[in-house]
Design an enzyme around this catalytic site. Structure first.
Site, PDB file in Angstrom:
ATOM      1  N   ARG A  70      69.635 -35.075 -54.842  1.00 55.83           N
ATOM      2  CA  ARG A  70      69.809 -34.608 -56.226  1.00 55.83           C
ATOM      3  C   ARG A  70      69.107 -33.265 -56.441  1.00 55.83           C
ATOM      4  NH1 ARG A  70      69.377 -38.916 -60.017  1.00 55.83           N
ATOM      5  NH2 ARG A  70      69.534 -37.319 -61.618  1.00 55.83           N
ATOM      6  N   GLN A 102      68.743 -35.648 -71.658  1.00 59.69           N
ATOM      7  CA  GLN A 102      68.447 -36.781 -70.775  1.00 59.69           C
ATOM      8  C   GLN A 102      68.569 -36.333 -69.320  1.00 59.69           C
ATOM      9  OE1 GLN A 102      70.567 -40.542 -72.465  1.00 59.69           O
ATOM     10  NE2 GLN A 102      71.652 -38.792 -73.290  1.00 59.69           N
ATOM     11  N   ASP A 105      67.845 -31.935 -64.308  1.00 56.74           N
ATOM     12  CA  ASP A 105      68.222 -30.926 -63.312  1.00 56.74           C
ATOM     13  C   ASP A 105      67.678 -29.525 -63.567  1.00 56.74           C
ATOM     14  OD1 ASP A 105      70.207 -29.614 -65.274  1.00 56.74           O
ATOM     15  OD2 ASP A 105      70.630 -31.747 -65.295  1.00 56.74           O
ATOM     16  N   HIS A 122      63.810 -37.518 -70.000  1.00 52.33           N
ATOM     17  CA  HIS A 122      63.803 -38.348 -68.795  1.00 52.33           C
ATOM     18  C   HIS A 122      63.136 -37.639 -67.618  1.00 52.33           C
ATOM     19  CE1 HIS A 122      67.313 -41.002 -70.478  1.00 52.33           C
ATOM     20  NE2 HIS A 122      66.149 -41.275 -71.034  1.00 52.33           N
ATOM     21  N   CYS A 130      51.864 -38.716 -58.607  1.00 48.68           N
ATOM     22  CA  CYS A 130      51.244 -39.686 -57.709  1.00 48.68           C
ATOM     23  C   CYS A 130      51.542 -41.106 -58.190  1.00 48.68           C
ATOM     24  CB  CYS A 130      49.738 -39.443 -57.679  1.00 48.68           C
ATOM     25  SG  CYS A 130      48.904 -40.479 -56.463  1.00 48.68           S
ATOM     26  N   GLY A 235      78.276 -34.975 -73.961  1.00 48.80           N
ATOM     27  CA  GLY A 235      78.421 -35.569 -72.623  1.00 48.80           C
ATOM     28  C   GLY A 235      77.476 -36.708 -72.324  1.00 48.80           C
ATOM     29  N   ASP A 263      85.676 -38.525 -73.161  1.00 51.27           N
ATOM     30  CA  ASP A 263      86.115 -39.863 -73.523  1.00 51.27           C
ATOM     31  C   ASP A 263      85.580 -40.194 -74.919  1.00 51.27           C
ATOM     32  OD1 ASP A 263      86.946 -42.454 -73.467  1.00 51.27           O
ATOM     33  OD2 ASP A 263      85.392 -43.166 -72.089  1.00 51.27           O
TER      34      ASP A 263
HETATM   35  C1  BJW Z   1      81.878 -35.630 -70.130  1.00 56.63           C
HETATM   36  C2  BJW Z   1      82.406 -34.891 -69.105  1.00 56.63           C
HETATM   37  C3  BJW Z   1      82.630 -33.567 -69.381  1.00 56.63           C
HETATM   38  C4  BJW Z   1      82.177 -36.827 -68.327  1.00 56.63           C
HETATM   39  N1  BJW Z   1      82.343 -33.066 -70.590  1.00 56.63           N
HETATM   40  N2  BJW Z   1      81.594 -35.137 -71.314  1.00 56.63           N
HETATM   41  C5  BJW Z   1      67.548 -54.754 -71.736  1.00 56.63           C
HETATM   42  C6  BJW Z   1      66.888 -54.978 -70.531  1.00 56.63           C
HETATM   43  C7  BJW Z   1      66.016 -54.005 -69.997  1.00 56.63           C
HETATM   44  C8  BJW Z   1      65.810 -52.782 -70.646  1.00 56.63           C
HETATM   45  C9  BJW Z   1      66.490 -52.586 -71.845  1.00 56.63           C
HETATM   46  C10 BJW Z   1      67.336 -53.552 -72.369  1.00 56.63           C
HETATM   47  N3  BJW Z   1      67.856 -53.069 -73.524  1.00 56.63           N
HETATM   48  C11 BJW Z   1      67.360 -51.824 -73.729  1.00 56.63           C
HETATM   49  C12 BJW Z   1      66.524 -51.508 -72.719  1.00 56.63           C
HETATM   50  C13 BJW Z   1      65.779 -50.232 -72.587  1.00 56.63           C
HETATM   51  C14 BJW Z   1      66.399 -49.347 -71.535  1.00 56.63           C
HETATM   52  C15 BJW Z   1      67.896 -49.186 -71.819  1.00 56.63           C
HETATM   53  O1  BJW Z   1      68.307 -48.424 -72.654  1.00 56.63           O
HETATM   54  N4  BJW Z   1      68.722 -49.917 -71.117  1.00 56.63           N
HETATM   55  C16 BJW Z   1      70.162 -49.933 -71.415  1.00 56.63           C
HETATM   56  C17 BJW Z   1      70.932 -49.470 -70.197  1.00 56.63           C
HETATM   57  C18 BJW Z   1      70.516 -51.302 -71.876  1.00 56.63           C
HETATM   58  N5  BJW Z   1      65.713 -48.089 -71.647  1.00 56.63           N
HETATM   59  C19 BJW Z   1      64.611 -47.834 -70.955  1.00 56.63           C
HETATM   60  O2  BJW Z   1      64.183 -48.620 -70.131  1.00 56.63           O
HETATM   61  C20 BJW Z   1      63.892 -46.561 -71.286  1.00 56.63           C
HETATM   62  N6  BJW Z   1      62.534 -46.853 -71.533  1.00 56.63           N
HETATM   63  C21 BJW Z   1      62.171 -47.573 -72.580  1.00 56.63           C
HETATM   64  O3  BJW Z   1      62.961 -48.015 -73.390  1.00 56.63           O
HETATM   65  O4  BJW Z   1      60.821 -47.786 -72.641  1.00 56.63           O
HETATM   66  C22 BJW Z   1      60.323 -48.413 -73.827  1.00 56.63           C
HETATM   67  C23 BJW Z   1      59.756 -47.338 -74.673  1.00 56.63           C
HETATM   68  C24 BJW Z   1      60.596 -46.602 -75.495  1.00 56.63           C
HETATM   69  C25 BJW Z   1      60.066 -45.626 -76.306  1.00 56.63           C
HETATM   70  C26 BJW Z   1      58.718 -45.391 -76.254  1.00 56.63           C
HETATM   71  C27 BJW Z   1      57.893 -46.107 -75.402  1.00 56.63           C
HETATM   72  C28 BJW Z   1      58.420 -47.094 -74.613  1.00 56.63           C
HETATM   73  C29 BJW Z   1      63.950 -45.606 -70.111  1.00 56.63           C
HETATM   74  C30 BJW Z   1      65.329 -45.139 -69.841  1.00 56.63           C
HETATM   75  C31 BJW Z   1      65.328 -44.258 -68.619  1.00 56.63           C
HETATM   76  C32 BJW Z   1      66.735 -43.867 -68.183  1.00 56.63           C
HETATM   77  N7  BJW Z   1      66.650 -43.249 -66.930  1.00 56.63           N
HETATM   78  C33 BJW Z   1      67.832 -42.671 -66.320  1.00 56.63           C
HETATM   79  C34 BJW Z   1      67.430 -42.089 -64.956  1.00 56.63           C
HETATM   80  C35 BJW Z   1      66.647 -40.804 -65.135  1.00 56.63           C
HETATM   81  C36 BJW Z   1      66.230 -40.205 -63.843  1.00 56.63           C
HETATM   82  C37 BJW Z   1      67.392 -39.681 -63.051  1.00 56.63           C
HETATM   83  O5  BJW Z   1      68.178 -38.841 -63.513  1.00 56.63           O
HETATM   84  O6  BJW Z   1      67.504 -40.105 -61.902  1.00 56.63           O
HETATM   85  O7  BJW Z   1      68.369 -41.650 -67.148  1.00 56.63           O
HETATM   86  S1  BJW Z   1      69.185 -43.832 -66.196  1.00 56.63           S
HETATM   87  C38 BJW Z   1      70.452 -42.671 -66.560  1.00 56.63           C
HETATM   88  O8  BJW Z   1      71.081 -42.931 -67.844  1.00 56.63           O
HETATM   89  C39 BJW Z   1      69.716 -41.331 -66.723  1.00 56.63           C
HETATM   90  C40 BJW Z   1      70.489 -40.684 -67.832  1.00 56.63           C
HETATM   91  O9  BJW Z   1      69.718 -39.669 -68.417  1.00 56.63           O
HETATM   92  C41 BJW Z   1      70.780 -41.855 -68.734  1.00 56.63           C
HETATM   93  C42 BJW Z   1      71.910 -41.619 -69.681  1.00 56.63           C
HETATM   94  O10 BJW Z   1      73.104 -41.392 -69.022  1.00 56.63           O
HETATM   95  P1  BJW Z   1      74.141 -40.294 -69.583  1.00 56.63           P
HETATM   96  O11 BJW Z   1      73.555 -38.972 -69.496  1.00 56.63           O
HETATM   97  O12 BJW Z   1      74.657 -40.732 -70.895  1.00 56.63           O
HETATM   98  O13 BJW Z   1      75.256 -40.351 -68.437  1.00 56.63           O
HETATM   99  P2  BJW Z   1      76.480 -41.373 -68.295  1.00 56.63           P
HETATM  100  O14 BJW Z   1      76.948 -41.278 -66.900  1.00 56.63           O
HETATM  101  O15 BJW Z   1      76.135 -42.719 -68.802  1.00 56.63           O
HETATM  102  O16 BJW Z   1      77.599 -40.792 -69.295  1.00 56.63           O
HETATM  103  C43 BJW Z   1      78.238 -39.572 -69.041  1.00 56.63           C
HETATM  104  C44 BJW Z   1      79.099 -39.261 -70.248  1.00 56.63           C
HETATM  105  O17 BJW Z   1      79.674 -37.974 -70.059  1.00 56.63           O
HETATM  106  C45 BJW Z   1      80.262 -40.223 -70.465  1.00 56.63           C
HETATM  107  O18 BJW Z   1      80.335 -40.548 -71.857  1.00 56.63           O
HETATM  108  C46 BJW Z   1      81.498 -39.429 -70.054  1.00 56.63           C
HETATM  109  O19 BJW Z   1      82.660 -39.776 -70.796  1.00 56.63           O
HETATM  110  C47 BJW Z   1      81.056 -38.028 -70.386  1.00 56.63           C
HETATM  111  N8  BJW Z   1      81.679 -36.978 -69.610  1.00 56.63           N
HETATM  112  N9  BJW Z   1      82.575 -35.759 -67.992  1.00 56.63           N
HETATM  113  C48 BJW Z   1      81.823 -33.941 -71.523  1.00 56.63           C
HETATM  114  N10 BJW Z   1      83.188 -32.768 -68.426  1.00 56.63           N
HETATM  115 ZN    ZN Z   2      47.074 -39.131 -55.957  1.00 54.74          ZN
END
Ligand code: BJW
Ligand code: ZN
Length: 298
Positions: A70, A102, A105, A122, A130, A235, A263
Site C-alpha cells: 500500500r 478516512q 495515502d 484513520h 511502536c 467516495g 453508487d
Molecule cells: C467511488 C468511486 C469513484 C468507487 N468515485 N466514488 C460492531 C462490532 C465491532 C465494531 C463495531 C461494530 N459496530 C460499529 C463498530 C465500530 C467500528 C465500525 O464502524 N464497524 C463497522 C464496519 C460496523 N469502528 C471502529 O472500530 C472504529 N473505532 C471505533 O469505533 O472506536 C471507538 C471509538 C470511537 C470514537 C472515539 C473513541 C473510540 C475504527 C474504524 C477504523 C477503520 N479502519 C479502516 C482501515 C484504515 C487503515 C487502512 O487504510 O488500512 O479504514 S477499515 C476501512 O474502512 C478504512 C476506510 O477508511 C474505512 C471506510 O471505507 P471507505 O473509505 O468508505 O471505502 P469503501 O471501500 O467502503 O467504499 C468506497 C466507496 O467509494 C463506495 O461507496 C463506492 O461506491 C465508492 N466509489 N469508486 C466516487 N470513482
Molecule cells: Zn519502542
C-alpha cells in the site's frame, strides 16, 4: 446545465462553513483500490480482514507485506482532480472549510491541502509506531521503501499486472492463480523500534481501535459550535463509525448534504431525500465541475 447542479452550486456559493468527508472512492482515479466490493482484494485476502489488530497479532509478516504494498502504491500514485479541487477549496480565504479523510495515502496533502485543514482520522501509511505499551515512539513522514530487506519485493504486483496475464496450466492447479503467494516473514525481519527494539506497526487506525481524541475534539468543535452549511460526502460507503456519524450530525443541525459517488441510491437520485443532492460518477471528475464557481478552473 443540470438543475440539481445549479441548485447545489447556488447553496455552495452562499455557504460560509463547509466540510468534506472523504473515502476510498476518491482514490480510484489515482489507481488505488477501495476497501469493499470486488476491488478490495490483495493476494486473495479481503483488505478489510487485514485492517485489524487480530490480523497483525496473528501474522505481522502478512500484514506488513500488505501495508508495504500500500505504501509503495500510494507513493507511485498521483493526486487527481478531486484531490486538487478539495485542496483549492481549503485555501479560500472567505470560506471555513476542513476535510475529514478516512484515507491514509497522503494524496490530499500532496495535492496542496494545508495540514491544519485536513483531519486524517484513520492515520497515515507513512507513520510508524511502536507496538510496545511502554514506548511511545512514533516516526512521522517515513517514505522509505522497502522498510526492511524482507519487505523488498512487495511492489511486485504493482509493476507486473498479474491479474491481466494469461493463466498457465500450473496456475490453474493453484488455489489463488492470479497472485504470487505471500512470503512468510519472521518478526525479526520486520521493522523494529529504534528506541526499544520492539516491533513497529503502521500508524493507521484498525477496527476496534480508537481514533485520535484530539482530532475528534477538533471535528466536534467544527461541527457543533456553529452550524455547518454543507457536507460533501465523497467516495465513501459510509459503513464505518465514527466517520459515518458526521453526516447525520451536520444534517441534524440543518446542514445540507452533497454525495459524490459511483453508487448512489435511487431515492437520493430522484431527490426524495430533503436537503440531499446525489452526483453519480467518478468523484475525481465531478468535484472540479461541482466546485468550479468557487475554485475556478484547476
Ligand atoms: C467511488 C468511486 C469513484 C468507487 N468515485 N466514488 C460492531 C462490532 C465491532 C465494531 C463495531 C461494530 N459496530 C460499529 C463498530 C465500530 C467500528 C465500525 O464502524 N464497524 C463497522 C464496519 C460496523 N469502528 C471502529 O472500530 C472504529 N473505532 C471505533 O469505533 O472506536 C471507538 C471509538 C470511537 C470514537 C472515539 C473513541 C473510540 C475504527 C474504524 C477504523 C477503520 N479502519 C479502516 C482501515 C484504515 C487503515 C487502512 O487504510 O488500512 O479504514 S477499515 C476501512 O474502512 C478504512 C476506510 O477508511 C474505512 C471506510 O471505507 P471507505 O473509505 O468508505 O471505502 P469503501 O471501500 O467502503 O467504499 C468506497 C466507496 O467509494 C463506495 O461507496 C463506492 O461506491 C465508492 N466509489 N469508486 C466516487 N470513482
Ligand atoms: Zn519502542
Amino acid at each position: 446545465m443540470n438543475k440539481l447542479l445549479i441548485e447545489f452550486q447556488d447553496h455552495l456559493m452562499k455557504s460560509k462553513k463547509v466540510v468534506a468527508l472523504v473515502g476510498a472512492g476518491l482514490l480510484v482515479a489515482s489507481g488505488l483500490p477501495t476497501f469493499r466490493g470486488s476491488q478490495g482484494l490483495w493476494k486473495n485476502f479481503n483488505m478489510i480482514d487485514l485492517a485489524t489488530p487480530d490480523a497483525f497479532y496473528i501474522d505481522p509478516g502478512l500484514v506488513w507485506q500488505f501495508y508495504s504494498w500500500r505504501r509503495y502504491n500510494a507513493l507511485k500514485a498521483k493526486p487527481n482532480g478531486g484531490h486538487k479541487a478539495l485542496a483549492k477549496l481549503s485555501k479560500l480565504e472567505n470560506l471555513e472549510f476542513v476535510t475529514i479523510t478516512q484515507n491514509v495515502d497522503g494524496l490530499l496533502i500532496r495535492a496542496g491541502t494545508p495540514c491544519d485543514k485536513l483531519y486524517e482520522i484513520h492515520g497515515s501509511l507513512f507513520e510508524l509506531k511502536c507496538t510496545s505499551f511502554m514506548c511511545n515512539y512514533v516516526d512521522h513522514n517515513n517514505f522509505d521503501h522497502p522498510l526492511t530487506d524482507a519487505l523488498n519485493d512487495t511492489e511486485e504486483e504493482f509493476n507486473k499486472p498479474m491479474r491481466k496475464r494469461t493463466l498457465t496450466e500450473q496456475d490453474n492447479r493453484l488455489n489463488s492463480p492470479q497472485f504470487t503467494p505471500v512470503k512468510e516473514i519472521s518478526e525479526s525481519d520486520l521493522p523494529k523500534c529504534p528506541a526499544c527494539n520492539e516491533l513497529l506497526r503502521p500508524g493507521v487506525v484498525w477496527f476496534g481501535e480508537s481514533l485520535s481524541l484530539q482530532l475528534l475534539n477538533k471535528i466536534d468543535d467544527f461541527i457543533e459550535l456553529e452550524k455547518v452549511d454543507l457536507i460533501l460526502v465523497v467516495g465513501t460507503s459510509g459503513t464505518v463509525y465514527p466517520a459515518n456519524s458526521f453526516v447525520d450530525r451536520v444534517k441534524f443541525k440543518g446542514g445540507k448534504v452533497a454525495i459524490f459517488n459511483t453508487d448512489i441510491e435511487e431515492d437520493v437520485m430522484e431527490g426524495k431525500h430533503e436537503n440531499v443532492w446525489g452526483f453519480k460518477g467518478d468523484a475525481a471528475q465531478l468535484l472540479p465541475i461541482a466546485l468550479k464557481p468557487l475554485i475556478g478552473e484547476l
